[in-house]
Write a protein that holds these residues in place. Sequence first.
Motif, PDB file in Angstrom:
ATOM      1  N   ASP A  18      25.303 -29.168 -15.791  1.00  0.00           N
ATOM      2  CA  ASP A  18      25.762 -27.949 -15.124  1.00  0.00           C
ATOM      3  C   ASP A  18      27.284 -27.932 -14.977  1.00  0.00           C
ATOM      4  OD1 ASP A  18      23.153 -27.218 -14.976  1.00  0.00           O
ATOM      5  OD2 ASP A  18      22.905 -27.592 -12.831  1.00  0.00           O
ATOM      6  N   TYR A  76      23.295 -32.626 -13.139  1.00  0.00           N
ATOM      7  CA  TYR A  76      24.636 -32.510 -12.549  1.00  0.00           C
ATOM      8  C   TYR A  76      25.695 -32.480 -13.638  1.00  0.00           C
ATOM      9  CZ  TYR A  76      28.420 -33.657  -9.221  1.00  0.00           C
ATOM     10  OH  TYR A  76      29.560 -33.645  -8.443  1.00  0.00           O
ATOM     11  N   GLU A 122      28.191 -21.735  -0.995  1.00  0.00           N
ATOM     12  CA  GLU A 122      28.667 -21.993  -2.346  1.00  0.00           C
ATOM     13  C   GLU A 122      28.215 -20.894  -3.314  1.00  0.00           C
ATOM     14  OE1 GLU A 122      24.622 -23.950  -2.262  1.00  0.00           O
ATOM     15  OE2 GLU A 122      26.231 -23.441  -0.876  1.00  0.00           O
ATOM     16  N   TRP A 147      19.152 -39.986  -6.090  1.00  0.00           N
ATOM     17  CA  TRP A 147      18.933 -39.045  -7.186  1.00  0.00           C
ATOM     18  C   TRP A 147      18.224 -39.750  -8.340  1.00  0.00           C
ATOM     19  CZ3 TRP A 147      23.798 -35.616  -8.503  1.00  0.00           C
ATOM     20  CH2 TRP A 147      23.930 -34.626  -7.522  1.00  0.00           C
ATOM     21  N   ARG A 195      27.026 -29.599  -4.614  1.00  0.00           N
ATOM     22  CA  ARG A 195      25.852 -30.225  -5.236  1.00  0.00           C
ATOM     23  C   ARG A 195      25.780 -31.717  -4.930  1.00  0.00           C
ATOM     24  NH1 ARG A 195      23.236 -29.145 -10.234  1.00  0.00           N
ATOM     25  NH2 ARG A 195      23.719 -26.948  -9.846  1.00  0.00           N
ATOM     26  N   LEU A 250      29.473 -25.426  -7.689  1.00  0.00           N
ATOM     27  CA  LEU A 250      28.956 -26.791  -7.780  1.00  0.00           C
ATOM     28  C   LEU A 250      29.535 -27.749  -6.743  1.00  0.00           C
ATOM     29  CD1 LEU A 250      28.998 -27.236 -11.657  1.00  0.00           C
ATOM     30  CD2 LEU A 250      26.975 -26.970 -10.211  1.00  0.00           C
TER      31      LEU A 250
END
Length: 506
Positions: free
Chosen positions: A385, A382, A332, A374, A365, A362
């Motif tokens: 970004d 997240y 990525e 998470w 991710r 991304l």
Amino acid sequence: MISLDNPRDSAEQVVSNLLRVPAPADELGRIFADHGHTLHLVGGSVRDALLGRAGDPSDTSATGGTGGGAPDLDFTTDARPERVLEITRGWAEATWDAGIAFGTVGLARRGVRFEVTTYRSESYDRTSRNPAVTYGEGLQEDLVRRDFTVNAMAVSVPGHDFVDLFGGMADLARGVLRTPGPPEASFDDDPLRILRAARFEAALGLTPVPELVAAMRSRASRISIVSPERVRDELRKLIASRDPVAGLERLVEVGVADLVLPELGAMRMEIDEHHQHKDVYAHTMTVLRQAMALEDDGPDEILRWAALLHDIGKPRTRRHIAGGGVSFHHHEVVGRDMTRRRLVALRFPKDVVDAISSLVYLHLRFHGYGSGEWTDAAVRRYVHDAGTQLSRLHKLVRSDCTTRNRRKAENLARAYRSLEERIADLAAHEEIAAIRPELSGDDIMALLGLPPSRLVGQARAYMLDVRFERGLLGREAAEAELFRWARENDIVIPGETPTPDEAPDA
């Protein structure tokens, strides 16, 4: 698609459709006739009238069209450009002559744009990107130079006499794509027509005849003389068309993609004997189709490009694992950089480059989300970004699941629904769509007595981390956190007396 079971009915249908052309077109035709000139509607307008469809932004004709909204109405005439300007003075509400060197005059009236081009009989220098224009003497000479038969039909205005010298209507009925003359000569004249052939296959479902495909392949290298901007415009129209996969696969097949989008063909990697990874090229085309199925309102160019390019870093990062299997670590990151370089080389707008590159970076991710473990801080990061691309990122991640394992697909879908729910829950309690530190750079400079400097940037970055980790603190608590950070970094806070250990050296 039209039917030729009754050619008379088809011709009558053409006239009926053309009567729905904006009235200023017939007005313009009468002006030309009153001054002793002929005027014919040509190109995509006639083609789309045959198809009974409104103009598509991605299907502009070979010789005109803005590519944004309905295409311009394209005309050809025996009048020279200076004469066109003369006889339309007072009728046209606006004129432009940027294309006058190529025989084209632009007009506008009542919100309709007209491109009027003098009959042309041009030839291209084999090393030039631009035609050497010479004016023709008749309609046939003009039509034969056009790219494809489906764009080489004409209708007189205001009389609406249909002219089809090269079988364009029959080709539409059969769903095929041909050139009025030899395809090799056509592509030698203008190599960009190779890309247009792929675009019309994608946009209109017209299949190139074998001799056209052979010419695309044999003349592929000619595309190198075309400017990046013209290539970019064709690729953008292709990606926004009804079936971009068909057009892209054609470009790969004939070798043109190797020159204008080499990363695409490079994804056709062999599957190892243990079948431990999918063919990346086939996977990519599936992801593109699945992303298109998630579009809300018409083609989403940025989403489509991100779907097409999301795995272009895999060929460069592929590593074989002992005992079988393959890895693509950090593809990525590599893919983001490759995407940026390619789009910049094609002269894409900076905001488009940034958006597509960010999505490519991304797209993996989410896979760190695992079983939903998470922290809230990770969810905030997240969202932060992704920024304005969050909605597209949702669609790209969902589209990237092409596994045939039903249980695995369901687990991935369930996990992503969980993430979306957590984002929505956090958004209900705090502003996370555009997360910023609670203290701005100006606040930090005022509170710490600092001038603009790298230190202010470090303080701001720290406060952003605090915002991620702990959410909204409130002004008083945020200032206390900043002061704590300052003390830990030996920054004297205005109004505080340093302890002896903290006092600066004499």
